[in-house]
Design an enzyme around this catalytic site. Structure first.
Site, PDB file in Angstrom:
ATOM      1  N   GLU A 161       9.222   0.896  11.035  1.00  0.00           N
ATOM      2  CA  GLU A 161      10.306   1.860  10.886  1.00  0.00           C
ATOM      3  C   GLU A 161       9.666   3.225  10.991  1.00  0.00           C
ATOM      4  OE1 GLU A 161      12.401   4.530   9.752  1.00  0.00           O
ATOM      5  OE2 GLU A 161      12.492   3.693   7.736  1.00  0.00           O
ATOM      6  N   LYS A 165       0.863  -1.199   0.000  1.00  0.00           N
ATOM      7  CA  LYS A 165       0.000   0.000   0.000  1.00  0.00           C
ATOM      8  C   LYS A 165       0.897   1.246   0.000  1.00  0.00           C
ATOM      9  CE  LYS A 165      -1.981   2.916   2.183  1.00  0.00           C
ATOM     10  NZ  LYS A 165      -1.830   4.376   1.866  1.00  0.00           N
ATOM     11  N   CYS A 204      13.440  10.169   7.377  1.00  0.00           N
ATOM     12  CA  CYS A 204      13.241   9.774   8.779  1.00  0.00           C
ATOM     13  C   CYS A 204      14.551   9.843   9.554  1.00  0.00           C
ATOM     14  CB  CYS A 204      12.647   8.383   8.853  1.00  0.00           C
ATOM     15  SG  CYS A 204      13.525   7.212   7.821  1.00  0.00           S
ATOM     16  N   GLU A 261       9.888  15.405  15.494  1.00  0.00           N
ATOM     17  CA  GLU A 261      10.315  15.225  14.114  1.00  0.00           C
ATOM     18  C   GLU A 261       9.712  16.354  13.280  1.00  0.00           C
ATOM     19  OE1 GLU A 261       8.827  11.600  12.191  1.00  0.00           O
ATOM     20  OE2 GLU A 261      10.816  11.411  11.306  1.00  0.00           O
TER      21      GLU A 261
HETATM   22  P1  NAI Z   1       1.520   8.337   8.056  1.00  0.00           P
HETATM   23  O1  NAI Z   1       2.204   7.495   9.060  1.00  0.00           O
HETATM   24  O2  NAI Z   1       0.101   8.700   8.287  1.00  0.00           O
HETATM   25  O3  NAI Z   1       1.604   7.641   6.610  1.00  0.00           O
HETATM   26  C1  NAI Z   1       2.437   6.579   6.252  1.00  0.00           C
HETATM   27  C2  NAI Z   1       1.638   5.496   5.529  1.00  0.00           C
HETATM   28  O4  NAI Z   1       0.713   4.912   6.447  1.00  0.00           O
HETATM   29  C3  NAI Z   1       0.808   5.970   4.348  1.00  0.00           C
HETATM   30  O5  NAI Z   1       0.800   4.977   3.355  1.00  0.00           O
HETATM   31  C4  NAI Z   1      -0.583   6.101   4.958  1.00  0.00           C
HETATM   32  O6  NAI Z   1      -1.617   5.991   4.011  1.00  0.00           O
HETATM   33  C5  NAI Z   1      -0.606   4.935   5.910  1.00  0.00           C
HETATM   34  N1  NAI Z   1      -1.561   5.055   7.026  1.00  0.00           N
HETATM   35  C6  NAI Z   1      -2.085   6.186   7.566  1.00  0.00           C
HETATM   36  N2  NAI Z   1      -2.900   5.888   8.577  1.00  0.00           N
HETATM   37  C7  NAI Z   1      -2.902   4.540   8.703  1.00  0.00           C
HETATM   38  C8  NAI Z   1      -3.536   3.612   9.586  1.00  0.00           C
HETATM   39  N3  NAI Z   1      -4.350   4.031  10.559  1.00  0.00           N
HETATM   40  N4  NAI Z   1      -3.283   2.294   9.442  1.00  0.00           N
HETATM   41  C9  NAI Z   1      -2.450   1.852   8.474  1.00  0.00           C
HETATM   42  N5  NAI Z   1      -1.841   2.664   7.606  1.00  0.00           N
HETATM   43  C10 NAI Z   1      -2.047   4.003   7.717  1.00  0.00           C
HETATM   44  O7  NAI Z   1       2.381   9.659   7.884  1.00  0.00           O
HETATM   45  P2  NAI Z   1       1.896  11.104   7.367  1.00  0.00           P
HETATM   46  O8  NAI Z   1       0.603  11.507   8.001  1.00  0.00           O
HETATM   47  O9  NAI Z   1       1.966  11.099   5.908  1.00  0.00           O
HETATM   48  O10 NAI Z   1       3.063  12.032   7.977  1.00  0.00           O
HETATM   49  C11 NAI Z   1       2.987  12.476   9.328  1.00  0.00           C
HETATM   50  C12 NAI Z   1       4.354  12.589   9.947  1.00  0.00           C
HETATM   51  O11 NAI Z   1       4.913  11.292  10.041  1.00  0.00           O
HETATM   52  C13 NAI Z   1       5.352  13.377   9.132  1.00  0.00           C
HETATM   53  O12 NAI Z   1       5.272  14.736   9.404  1.00  0.00           O
HETATM   54  C14 NAI Z   1       6.646  12.776   9.597  1.00  0.00           C
HETATM   55  O13 NAI Z   1       7.059  13.399  10.789  1.00  0.00           O
HETATM   56  C15 NAI Z   1       6.294  11.334   9.896  1.00  0.00           C
HETATM   57  N6  NAI Z   1       6.681  10.425   8.803  1.00  0.00           N
HETATM   58  C16 NAI Z   1       7.732   9.590   8.988  1.00  0.00           C
HETATM   59  C17 NAI Z   1       8.166   8.781   7.964  1.00  0.00           C
HETATM   60  C18 NAI Z   1       9.331   7.894   8.113  1.00  0.00           C
HETATM   61  O14 NAI Z   1       9.978   7.579   7.120  1.00  0.00           O
HETATM   62  N7  NAI Z   1       9.642   7.429   9.291  1.00  0.00           N
HETATM   63  C19 NAI Z   1       7.528   8.805   6.655  1.00  0.00           C
HETATM   64  C20 NAI Z   1       6.373   9.659   6.563  1.00  0.00           C
HETATM   65  C21 NAI Z   1       5.997  10.445   7.615  1.00  0.00           C
END
Ligand code: NAI
Ligand code: MG
Length: 480
Positions: free
Chosen positions: A259, A187, A293, A390
């Site tokens: 991660e 996904k 990240c 972050e």
């Molecule tokens: P997110 O964690 O919501 O999104 C990451 C993935 O998870 C996307 O594919 C999203 O559709 C999916 N997702 C969202 N809610 C979910 C749920 N309840 N169950 C399963 N999958 C779900 O991250 P978002 O909102 O895009 O970014 C928010 C913050 O997260 C950013 O500002 C950043 O600080 C952090 N982040 C960290 C990342 C990393 O590489 N560790 C990558 C992206 C965001």
């Protein structure tokens, strides 16, 4: 007119003619492109000009059910039966096709996600191919990775990835899963689904049996339907700590790798090669808009060289070119989404309100699109939100230290533990600090360097499990 430290230059945009966008994209299930059961779609936007690129299917429970069933069938009937060497051949084929079509992938990645073409062309796409090559080699050698043990695939893996490295994260997840004999439902993130969908087409061209790789697109709800699905044997997630914790609570399988976020410290000692350190800091937080990240979002600099380093850094930041991601001269591209830009702005406001001093590059930002000027804060206290949370944007928080012990204490003073950097001339100091830092990856006199053979992952709230290397294989196997 404000003083501008960069020279005028002619724009050198990469042509997007090689990219053939369809009007609408379906899920990739059982080797076919299929619409959502309820017909729902979403749009994906180019963050550099706010134009809609195309529409794609918004998956619901029924679509996830179908994809999981398709992966199960492919696992039972085909993928668990073919030889390990044949699995390797498919992976080599995917790697080679990815290299052949790298330009198309790089341009599409920059259009959909906003990252500079230099990054997608030189880092994301080559590394993604590298991951498939590396894991192709492991496919028929797994017993050698785990001598005197038996290894078996887990079955169906559900994989949820973020928007900061859309294709690379897909490769990080798919390559080890397939090499180890699992089938997959992937996904991608809702703001960047296009390179994963192009990869699905490429995988089909590679002749992979239908159902071995399935891609379901959509937002959080689609992800939740997958991560809580009773039919998957493994969940791998990269994204926010908040969603990671939610997945930990709702997943039906105990095979989980998460991660999550980071708040990496780059520690610069007085004996460090300062100009090299400046380049490492720039690479660590400004390239790729800080959407990393393991970004070095905290700079800890020894007091005796703090003024000099900040002066050099300030000069360098003011020469960064912010703008069109498709321009080969661009250093800092577009912020991935309006939401992410709002998050960065909110945190930067909190930094000012809490008493840190904000410094920003003075370059004009494009009028259309989501951009943020490369910035840094001085006078930051460890308690300030900008030092703890972050930020995921091109914003650096600078703090000082006097002794190595103080540096380690400050670096470890975070709920995260994904990565860190050490800059010093002394090898002995590097080795001493390596043992004291609570971080999954520690770079010495460099930053943000990746290799498929090197395991990546975090301590504390940065998650658990490792990706890459032998450790990464273990995450997709039952080792007895
Ligand atoms: P997110 O964690 O919501 O999104 C990451 C993935 O998870 C996307 O594919 C999203 O559709 C999916 N997702 C969202 N809610 C979910 C749920 N309840 N169950 C399963 N999958 C779900 O991250 P978002 O909102 O895009 O970014 C928010 C913050 O997260 C950013 O500002 C950043 O600080 C952090 N982040 C960290 C990342 C990393 O590489 N560790 C990558 C992206 C965001
Ligand atoms: Mg997009």
């Amino acid at each position: 007119m404000s003083e501008t430290p960069t020279w005028d230059y002619a724009p050198a945009p990469e042509s997007s003619a090689i990219v053939n966008l369809k009007e609408e994209y379906g899920h990739f299930i059982g080797g076919e492109s299929v619409p959502s059961a309820d017909g729902a779609t979403m749009e994906t936007i180019n963050p550099a000009n706010e134009q809609v690129l195309t529409r794609f299917a918004k998956g619901g429970q029924e679509d996830v059910d179908r994809a999981v069933a398709s992966a199960r069938k492919a696992y039972d009937e085909v993928w668990s039966k073919i030889s390990a060497a044949d699995r390797g051949k498919y992976l080599y084929r995917i790697a080679r096709l990815l290299q052949e079509r790298s330009r198309e992938f790089a341009i599409l990645e920059s259009m959909d996600g906003g990252k500079p073409i230099r990054e997608s062309r030189d880092i994301d796409i080559p590394l993604a191919a590298h991951h498939f090559f590396y894991h192709a080699g492991w496919a028929d050698k797994l017993p050698y990775a785990f001598p005197n043990q038996t290894v078996n695939p887990l079955g169906v893996a559900g994989q949820i990835i973020p928007w900061n490295f859309p294709l690379l994260m897909a490769a990080w997840k798919l390559a080890p899963a397939l090499a180890c004999g699992n089938t997959v439902v992937l996904k991608p993130a809702e703001t960047t689904p296009l390179t994963a969908l192009l990869l699905a087409e490429l995988i089909q061209d590679a002749g992979l049996p239908p159902g071995v790789v399935n891609v379901v697109t959509g937002a959080g709800e689609t992800g939740a339907a997958l991560s809580s699905h009773a039919g998957v044997d493994k969940i791998a997630f990269t994204g926010s700590t908040e969603v990671g914790k939610l997945i930990q609570r709702t997943a039906k399988t105990r095979n989980l790798t998460l991660e999550l976020g980071g708040k990496a410290a780059n520690i610069v000692f007085e004996d460090a090669p300062l100009d090299q350190a400046v380049e490492g800091i720039i690479n660590g937080i400004y390239f790729n808009q800080g959407h990393v990240c393991c970004a070095g979002s905290r700079l800890l600099v020894q007091e005796s060289v703090a003024d000099l380093l900040v002066e050099k850094l300030d000069h360098r930041i003011k020469s960064l070119r912010v703008g069109d991601p498709l321009d080969k001269n661009t250093d800092v591209g577009a912020i991935n989404s309006r939401e992410q830009l709002d998050r960065i702005c909110e945190l930067v406001e909190s930094g000012k309100a809490e008493g840190s001093e904000l410094h920003q590059s003075t370059e004009d930002l494009p009028e259309k699109g989501w951009f943020f000027a490369p910035s840094y804060f001085t006078g930051v206290a460890p308690s300030h939100r900008i030092a703890r949370e972050e930020i995921f944007g091109p914003v650096l928080s600078i703090m000082t230290f006097r002794t190595p012990d103080e540096a380690v204490e400050k670096a470890n003073n975070t709920m995260y533990g994904l990565s860190a950097g050490i800059w010093t001339d002394k090898g002995s100091r590097i080795f001493k600090l390596l043992g004291e830092m609570n971080a999954g990856v520690v770079w010495a006199n460099t930053f943000n360097k990746f290799d498929p053979s090197s395991p990546f992952g975090g301590y504390k709230e940065s998650g658990y499990g490792r990706e890459g290397g032998k450790q990464g294989l273990a995450a997709y196997l039952e080792v007895k």
